[in-house]
Motif scaffolding. Structure first.
Motif, short mmCIF file in Angstrom:
data_model
loop_
_atom_site.label_atom_id
_atom_site.label_comp_id
_atom_site.label_asym_id
_atom_site.label_seq_id
_atom_site.Cartn_x
_atom_site.Cartn_y
_atom_site.Cartn_z
N MET A 287 0.83 -1.20 0.00
CA MET A 287 0.00 0.00 0.00
C MET A 287 0.86 1.26 0.00
O MET A 287 0.57 2.22 -0.71
CB MET A 287 -0.93 -0.01 1.21
N ARG A 288 1.94 1.25 0.78
CA ARG A 288 2.84 2.41 0.77
C ARG A 288 3.42 2.62 -0.63
O ARG A 288 3.52 3.76 -1.11
CB ARG A 288 3.98 2.19 1.77
N ASP A 289 3.80 1.53 -1.27
CA ASP A 289 4.36 1.61 -2.61
C ASP A 289 3.35 2.17 -3.61
O ASP A 289 3.65 3.06 -4.40
CB ASP A 289 4.83 0.22 -3.04
N LEU A 290 2.12 1.66 -3.56
CA LEU A 290 1.09 2.13 -4.47
C LEU A 290 0.80 3.62 -4.28
O LEU A 290 0.69 4.38 -5.25
CB LEU A 290 -0.20 1.33 -4.28
N VAL A 291 0.68 4.03 -3.03
CA VAL A 291 0.37 5.45 -2.75
C VAL A 291 1.50 6.34 -3.26
O VAL A 291 1.26 7.38 -3.89
CB VAL A 291 0.13 5.66 -1.25
N SER A 292 2.73 5.94 -2.99
CA SER A 292 3.89 6.72 -3.43
C SER A 292 3.91 6.87 -4.94
O SER A 292 4.08 7.97 -5.48
CB SER A 292 5.18 6.07 -2.93
N ARG A 293 3.73 5.76 -5.66
CA ARG A 293 3.81 5.82 -7.11
C ARG A 293 2.57 6.47 -7.73
O ARG A 293 2.66 7.13 -8.76
CB ARG A 293 4.03 4.43 -7.68
N ALA A 294 1.41 6.30 -7.09
CA ALA A 294 0.20 6.95 -7.59
C ALA A 294 0.34 8.47 -7.54
O ALA A 294 -0.01 9.19 -8.48
CB ALA A 294 -1.02 6.50 -6.79
#
Length: 389
Positions: A287-294
């Protein structure tokens, strides 16, 4: 010889702009390899290949606006006779901005770029390099301050006459969201079930877990919600899949869409692929990865198109409840309001407890109230036992 075409990156997408090639003729590609970057209304999206073999030709030019389904590259399968590699009117890759970073493996957990790195799309970086423009002198119009191609064009005075006053990226995103959600409400017969849950055991467990954990290892309440929803979707498969061409197809895995609010406005819902195979810690990292890249405008096409159920929450503060619109072709959306302290009966005694209201939006073509109630009951059972999520 196979032809790799521009995939649809969502029900609201009709076209995209090719901003970067990450492969060249003669390169070997495998299923899942990132081969190009397409810029859409929701940011730059990395395009994954669904073919195995060797790139024979690149069939689209960088900078071209391409409708969905446009041939991008021809790929020779293993065992086929490989023709002489050619490039069909594709310019050489600009140097050096697109070479070194494109081929480096991506880390599992994305981190915030250093302060010295100006957030900008690949197309904006290429154009700025061509025009000799310092990106740090520009103000980005993408949500979160990212610089996009239109910003560099405006600074260079190279905006086409018919686009002298282009709509901002935020305006384009709102149009895309409006089109997708309007289509969803018009074509999907939504029904809604709501239930208020006691989440005090979950919060108590989180406090104990995070107290002795390093910041990078701490778990947020949202990760518990995602894991509980994934477990419920595994058991109630009628909520996990796609409705297309008049029929529902349940999915073997749970690809949990996570609604991400972008800075400055806008919303995307990329998916945690195979979330049913993740631990709670892996879910939090994902989730951290998705939020960062989004928020950096750098997601992958599989994350934008393969979600099987979506979870959306209002965070720590806000309204008590929310009823959301299903992301087609999915058939269910789990919405969670902000936690509230309410009087609650525990073992015959009224005590203050943290509670949250869950609202399930479901597609009546696929499920009914009884199945939706079972889904909510399974979610509640899981969230009451957080150590086993």
């Amino acid at each position: 010889m196979g032809v790799f075409t521009l995939p649809s990156l969502g029900s609201d997408m009709e076209a995209g702009t090719l901003v970067e090639w990450l492969v060249a003729p003669g390169d070997t590609v495998h299923r899942g390899d990132i081969v190009a970057v397409i810029e859409t209304q929701k940011g730059a999206i990395e395009i994954e290949c669904f073919e195995e073999g060797t790139v024979h030709a690149l069939l689209a030019e960088v900078g071209a606006e391409l409708p969905v389904g446009t041939p991008l590259a021809s790929i020779v399968a293993q065992g086929e006779l490989l023709p002489e590699p050619v490039v069909a009117s594709v310019p050489d890759f600009p140097a050096p901005t697109l070479e070194t970073q494109a081929r480096q493996p991506k880390p599992v957990l994305a981190t915030t770029p250093p302060a010295a790195v100006v957030p900008a799309s690949p197309a904006a970086r290429v154009r700025a390099h061509e025009m000799g423009i310092d990106l740090s002198t520009l103000k980005g119009t993408f949500p979160g301050g990212g610089i996009v191609l239109a910003d560099v064009n405006a600074a260079a005075g190279r905006v086409r006459p018919e686009r002298a006053k282009p709509a901002s990226p935020m305006d384009e995103m709102r149009k895309a969201i409006a089109a997708a959600m309007s289509r969803s409400k018009q074509t999907i017969p939504h029904f809604y079930l709501s239930h208020t849950l006691d989440i005090q055991p979950a919060l108590d467990w989180l406090d104990a877990h995070n107290q002795n954990s390093a910041p990078a290892d701490r778990i947020l309440l949202g990760a518990l919600f995602v894991r509980a929803a994934v477990c419920a979707a595994e058991k109630l498969t009628v909520m996990n899949g796609h409705f297309a061409d008049g029929a529902f197809t349940p999915c073997d895995h749970v690809n949990a869409g996570v609604a991400v609010a972008l800075r400055g406005g806008g919303l995307v819902a990329p998916a945690l692929i195979n979330a049913d195979q993740m631990t709670l810690a892996q879910t939090m990292a994902g989730m951290r990865d998705l939020v960062s890249r989004a928020r950096a405008g750098r997601l992958r096409n599989s994350e934008m198109t393969q979600g099987t159920i979506t979870i959306s929450g209002l965070g720590e503060t806000g309204a008590e409840a929310m009823a959301g619109v299903i992301f087609p072709p999915q058939v269910a959306l789990v919405c969670l309001g902000a936690p509230q302290i309410r009087p609650w009966v525990v073992d015959g005694t009224v005590v203050p407890r943290n509670v949250v209201t869950l609202t399930l939006s479901a597609d009546h073509r696929v499920s009914d109230g009884r199945q939706a109630a079972k889904f909510i009951a399974e979610f509640e059972t899981r969230i009451m036992d957080p150590q086993n999520l």
